[in-house]
Design a protein around this motif. Structure first.
Motif, PDB file in Angstrom:
ATOM      1  N   ALA A 197       1.022  -1.014   0.534  1.00  0.00           N
ATOM      2  CA  ALA A 197       0.423  -0.025  -0.071  1.00  0.00           C
ATOM      3  C   ALA A 197       0.878   1.205  -0.098  1.00  0.00           C
ATOM      4  O   ALA A 197       0.620   2.126  -0.478  1.00  0.00           O
ATOM      5  CB  ALA A 197      -1.226   0.006   0.832  1.00  0.00           C
ATOM      6  N   PHE A 198       2.172   1.030   1.127  1.00  0.00           N
ATOM      7  CA  PHE A 198       2.336   1.886   0.905  1.00  0.00           C
ATOM      8  C   PHE A 198       3.392   2.205  -0.432  1.00  0.00           C
ATOM      9  O   PHE A 198       3.402   3.539  -0.570  1.00  0.00           O
ATOM     10  CB  PHE A 198       3.645   2.258   2.074  1.00  0.00           C
ATOM     11  N   ALA A 199       3.756   1.876  -1.156  1.00  0.00           N
ATOM     12  CA  ALA A 199       4.243   1.425  -2.456  1.00  0.00           C
ATOM     13  C   ALA A 199       3.779   2.255  -3.554  1.00  0.00           C
ATOM     14  O   ALA A 199       4.197   2.913  -4.286  1.00  0.00           O
ATOM     15  CB  ALA A 199       5.033   0.245  -3.087  1.00  0.00           C
ATOM     16  N   ASP A 200       2.662   1.855  -3.397  1.00  0.00           N
ATOM     17  CA  ASP A 200       1.580   2.385  -4.981  1.00  0.00           C
ATOM     18  C   ASP A 200       1.479   3.818  -3.782  1.00  0.00           C
ATOM     19  O   ASP A 200       0.735   4.536  -5.397  1.00  0.00           O
ATOM     20  CB  ASP A 200       0.340   1.364  -3.562  1.00  0.00           C
ATOM     21  N   GLN A 201       1.226   3.961  -2.953  1.00  0.00           N
ATOM     22  CA  GLN A 201       0.367   5.569  -2.895  1.00  0.00           C
ATOM     23  C   GLN A 201       1.551   6.562  -3.334  1.00  0.00           C
ATOM     24  O   GLN A 201       1.422   7.730  -3.499  1.00  0.00           O
ATOM     25  CB  GLN A 201       0.547   5.787  -1.014  1.00  0.00           C
ATOM     26  N   TYR A 202       3.304   5.977  -3.024  1.00  0.00           N
ATOM     27  CA  TYR A 202       4.125   7.137  -3.085  1.00  0.00           C
ATOM     28  C   TYR A 202       4.769   6.243  -4.952  1.00  0.00           C
ATOM     29  O   TYR A 202       5.748   6.972  -5.138  1.00  0.00           O
ATOM     30  CB  TYR A 202       5.203   6.718  -2.171  1.00  0.00           C
ATOM     31  N   ASP A 203       4.454   5.456  -5.717  1.00  0.00           N
ATOM     32  CA  ASP A 203       4.750   4.982  -6.617  1.00  0.00           C
ATOM     33  C   ASP A 203       6.276   4.903  -6.789  1.00  0.00           C
ATOM     34  O   ASP A 203       7.108   4.957  -7.135  1.00  0.00           O
ATOM     35  CB  ASP A 203       4.439   6.416  -7.590  1.00  0.00           C
TER      36      ASP A 203
END
Length: 165
Positions: free
Chosen positions: A148-154
């Motif tokens: 989720a973190f990786a998705d939020q900050y690309d």
């Protein structure tokens, strides 16, 4: 008359390149080069940090826009940064001056520095922290959170997380 040229291999040792250390020592050791004031941290506990405008502009497109456009920061040479802790900003500033990979010891700090690097578009720092996150902190227990973190900050490692788990 003929001229002969001798082939000579240089044997004179050169000192190791020290440009990063030289720049850092000049900027940090001389108030004349610290030409911008950064007011960092929440308003009730903010710290004043002096920095070099040229270094900030050279390393961050966000700072470059601040100091090149008709924004208040250009006129006052003061930047308020209330959404980053002093500790995080010092990590960011050290990277701006030295390009040294930060030695971060916990998941929360790495995530915070990634957020800060993303905000100021310091891509190399973001990628270095992302690699540290992937190498040292990815586990089955936190894969969902990190995805989720990786998705939020690309972050680039999100595909790796999906493939691995």
């Amino acid at each position: 008359m003929s001229i002969e040229f001798l082939e000579v291999t240089p044997k004179i040792p050169s000192p190791k390149c020290s440009i990063i250390n030289d720049i850092q020592s000049v900027i940090e050791g001389n108030d004349e080069f610290q030409n911008v004031t950064l007011l960092v941290g929440p308003r009730d506990s903010r710290e004043e940090i002096k920095a070099n405008k040229m270094m900030l502009m050279a390393r961050s497109p966000v700072f470059a826009v601040m100091f090149q456009s008709e924004m208040v920061e250009k006129a006052t040479s003061t930047v308020e940064i209330t959404d980053i802790s002093t500790n995080e900003f010092k990590i960011l500033l050290k990277f701006i001056y030295t390009d040294d990979k930060p030695d971060l010891n916990d998941l929360k700090t790495i995530e915070d520095v990634i957020i800060d690097a993303d905000k100021y578009q310091i891509i190399r720092l973001k990628n270095l922290c992302e690699n540290q996150l992937l190498t040292n902190y990815l586990s089955i227990e936190n894969a969902g959170h990190l995805l989720a973190f990786a998705d939020q900050y690309d972050l680039k490692f999100k595909n790796y997380v999906i493939e691995r788990f």
